[in-house]
Design an enzyme around this catalytic site. Structure first.
Site, short mmCIF file in Angstrom:
data_model
loop_
_atom_site.label_atom_id
_atom_site.label_comp_id
_atom_site.label_asym_id
_atom_site.label_seq_id
_atom_site.Cartn_x
_atom_site.Cartn_y
_atom_site.Cartn_z
CB THR A 64 -0.92 0.04 1.23
OG1 THR A 64 -0.12 0.11 2.42
CG2 THR A 64 -1.82 -1.18 1.28
CB CYS A 96 0.21 1.94 10.59
SG CYS A 96 -0.74 1.90 9.06
CB CYS A 140 -2.78 1.20 12.79
SG CYS A 140 -3.83 1.78 11.44
NE ARG A 180 0.72 7.82 -0.42
CZ ARG A 180 -0.52 7.47 -0.11
NH1 ARG A 180 -1.20 8.17 0.78
NH2 ARG A 180 -1.07 6.41 -0.66
CB CYS A 220 -1.66 5.30 8.62
SG CYS A 220 -3.35 4.75 8.93
CB CYS A 226 -2.86 4.82 13.40
SG CYS A 226 -1.48 4.66 12.22
#
Length: 504
Positions: A31, A35, A39, A64, A66, A69
Site C-alpha cells: 500500500t 502505521c 492502528c 506515506r 496513515c 492512526c
C-alpha cells in the site's frame, strides 16, 4: 531497531500493543503506507511489512503516513535518545526547527562537529540524513498542527517552515495524497461565560493557540502536577488541580504557557497565549521534556520491577515520570538557590529574584493568573546575585558565577557532559548539584544523586542500602534508568524531607 527484533515488532502489531506506540512504525509495501502499532487497520501479512524506528525513517524510504492512526501524533520516538549525546542534541534542534531556516553545516557548527560527521551519525543511528529527517519532521508536525490545533492554514504553513501557503498545500498533498483542508478538525477554543471559576483564566481563550500533545501510556499526570505545585516560583508559575502555567520568552517575544494534563487520551493540552505563540515548535518540544511525555514507561518499569526494593513502588504507580525543566539556566539557578534548604525557603528566594530582576509582563497577557514576571536573564543575575538577600554570601557568589557562565554565548547549548564539567570547576557546585542538574536539567535518564538524604531515607525505609556508597553499588542494577528509580524512591516518602525537597 536496537532491542526490538522484527518478530517482536510483528507480535506487537498483531496484538496492537500500546506499550510499543512510538517505539517502531510498520510500513506496508503493498500500500505504500506506514502505521503505528496501535492502528485499527487489518494486520498485514508478515512478508508485506517493514519496520522502522521512526516516522521520519519510514517517510525517507518512500512510505506515506496513515490517515487513521496518525503517526505524527504518536509519542516521540526514542530511536536516537541515549544512543549518542551529540545525535540526541541534533535531533532536538531539528525538532525545534534548526533546519527550517539554517543549513546542515550551520547545525553541525552549533554542535561543534563537521557536517560530514553529523551525516554519518544520522545515517548510522536513524537510517536517514539530517535533511531527510527535517523534511519528514516538517510534514509530520504540519499535519499535527492541522488536526490537533486551532491555527489557520496560513499560520501553520509559516510555523512549519514551508515559506508559502502554495508550497505548503502542494507538498502535503504529494506526501499524504489529499488536500490539507480535508483533515481539518481544528480544536475549538473554550470561551468561558457566566460565573468565573478560579480555573477560568487557565482555560483556552479566543486568541489562544491550542495544541494537544500525546503521551505514551501510562501517564501519572496528577503526580506531575503535585510535584510542580510544591515547587512553583511565585510570580513566574501557577499550578492548580488541573493545570501548570508559566511565563515564557520565545524568539524575543513574551507569552504565557498553560499545560493541562489528562489521562484519557494520555497527554497534555497545550495553550499558548500572547506573541510567543510563534515559537510553538520549540514550546511544544520543551513541554514534552518538562512532562517527560516521550518516556517508554512500560519498558522502564519492566526493568525496575525486577528489583525487590522498587517492585512495590512500580506496582503502585506504573506511570510515574521524571519531571523535566523549562530551561537549563533557570534550573541551574533553582539548584543553587535550593542547596541545603527546604522547598518553601527555595521558592521564597526564587520568587524574590524573579520580582527583583525579571522583566514584568503586561497585565493584559496574564490577567487573573498571579503570573507577573519573566525569569531573569543570566546577565542580570550575574550582575546582581552577590547582593541577593536571604542566602549566605558564598552561595550568592556561586549563583553569580553560574549566571556569568550561562551569559556566555553558546554555553547553554553545550552538550550535557561538557556543560557539567564546566560547572564543576565553580566553587559551590558539588557532586549532588551536578547529579541533580543532570537528572532534571539535562534529562539524563541514568543520573543518580546517591548522596541525597531523601533517597537514602527512602531506601532505608524499604530495607535497602543506608549509605551513599552502598546505594550507588545497588543502583548499578537500575541502569540505564536510575533517574526513574530515584523518582520512585522520592515519591515513596510520605513526608518528603532533606535535600530532595530543595529543588526537585
Amino acid at each position: 531497531m536496537d532491542t526490538l527484533t522484527d518478530d517482536l515488532c510483528y507480535q506487537a502489531l498483531k496484538t496492537r500493543d500500546a506499550r510499543f506506540d512510538g517505539r517502531f512504525y510498520t510500513a506496508v509495501v503493498t500500500t505504500g503506507i506506514f502505521c503505528r502499532p496501535i492502528c485499527p487497520a487489518v494486520t498485514p501479512r508478515r512478508d508485506n511489512v517493514r519496520f522502522y524506528p521512526s516516522a521520519e525513517t519510514a517517510m525517507a524510504n518512500g512510505f506515506r503516513p496513515c490517515l487513521r492512526c496518525r503517526p505524527e501524533a504518536a509519542p516521540g520516538s526514542p530511536a536516537a535518545a541515549g544512543v549518542h549525546t551529540t545525535l540526541a542534541r541534533a535531533v532536538r534542534l531539528v525538532e525545534e526547527g534548526a533546519l527550517d531556516t539554517g543549513s546542515v553545516s550551520e547545525l553541525a557548527e552549533r554542535l561543534g562537529i563537521t557536517d560530514r560527521y553529523l551525516r554519518q551519525l544520522y545515517q548510522r543511528h536513524t537510517g536517514v540524513s539530517p535533511s531527510q529527517h527535517a523534511r519528514a519532521r516538517r510534514l509530520l508536525r504540519a499535519r499535527q498542527l492541522i488536526v490537533d490545533s486551532n491555527l489557520s492554514m496560513t499560520d501553520i504553513a509559516d510555523i512549519a517552515g514551508f515559506g508559502s501557503l502554495r508550497r505548503f498545500n502542494q507538498t502535503l498533498k504529494e506526501a499524504y495524497g489529499g488536500a490539507p483542508t480535508a483533515w481539518r478538525r481544528g480544536l475549538k477554543p473554550h470561551v468561558s461565560a457566566g460565573a468565573q471559576s478560579p480555573d477560568s483564566s487557565f482555560l483556552p481563550a479566543k486568541d489562544d493557540l491550542v495544541l494537544f500533545l500525546q503521551a505514551r501510556p501510562p501517564f501519572a499526570s496528577d503526580e506531575l502536577l503535585s510535584f510542580f505545585r510544591a515547587r512553583a516560583i511565585p510570580g513566574l508559575e501557577s499550578v492548580g488541580e488541573q493545570y501548570y502555567a508559566r511565563s515564557v520568552f520565545m524568539r524575543g517575544q513574551p507569552g504565557l504557557v498553560i499545560c493541562r494534563p489528562q489521562t484519557s487520551p494520555p497527554g497534555v493540552q497545550l495553550i499558548v497565549r500572547g506573541p510567543a505563540r510563534q515559537g510553538i515548535l520549540e514550546v511544544s518540544a520543551r513541554v514534552r521534556r518538562l512532562f517527560d511525555l516521550d518516556a517508554d514507561l512500560p519498558g522502564i518499569t519492566a526493568d525496575l520491577a525486577n528489583d525487590p526494593i522498587l517492585q512495590p513502588l512500580v506496582r503502585q504507580n506504573p506511570g510515574l515520570r521524571v519531571p523535566g525543566c523549562w530551561d537549563r539556566f533557570e534550573f541551574a539557578v533553582r539548584a543553587v538557590l535550593g542547596q541545603q534548604i527546604s522547598i518553601t525557603a527555595a521558592r521564597t528566594l526564587a520568587g524574590r529574584l524573579v520580582a527583583r530582576l525579571g522583566n514584568p509582563l503586561s497585565p493584559d497577557l496574564t490577567a487573573d493568573t498571579g503570573i507577573t514576571h519573566q525569569f531573569p536573564p543570566a546577565e542580570a543575575i550575574a550582575r546582581q546575585a552577590p547582593e541577593n538577600p536571604g542566602m549566605p554570601r558564598s552561595r550568592a557568589e556561586t549563583l553569580a558565577q553560574v549566571a556569568a557562565r550561562f551569559a556566555e554565548p553558546g554555553f547553554a547549548e553545550l552538550d550535557g557532559n561538557t556543560l557539567l564539567e564546566q560547572l564543576a570547576s565553580l566553587r559551590g557546585i558539588g557532586p549532588w548539584t551536578l547529579n541533580y542538574l543532570s537528572l532534571r536539567g539535562l534529562g539524563d535518564p541514568d543520573a543518580f544523586p546517591a548522596s541525597d538524604l531523601g533517597l537514602l531515607k527512602a531506601s532505608a525505609s524499604l530495607g535497602g542500602p543506608t549509605t551513599a556508597g552502598t546505594l550507588t553499588g545497588h543502583a548499578e542494577r537500575w541502569r540505564p534508568w536510575r533517574a526513574y528509580a530515584a523518582q520512585y524512591l522520592w515519591t515513596s516518602l510520605a513526608t518528603p524531607s532533606g535535600r530532595e525537597e530543595t529543588i526537585s
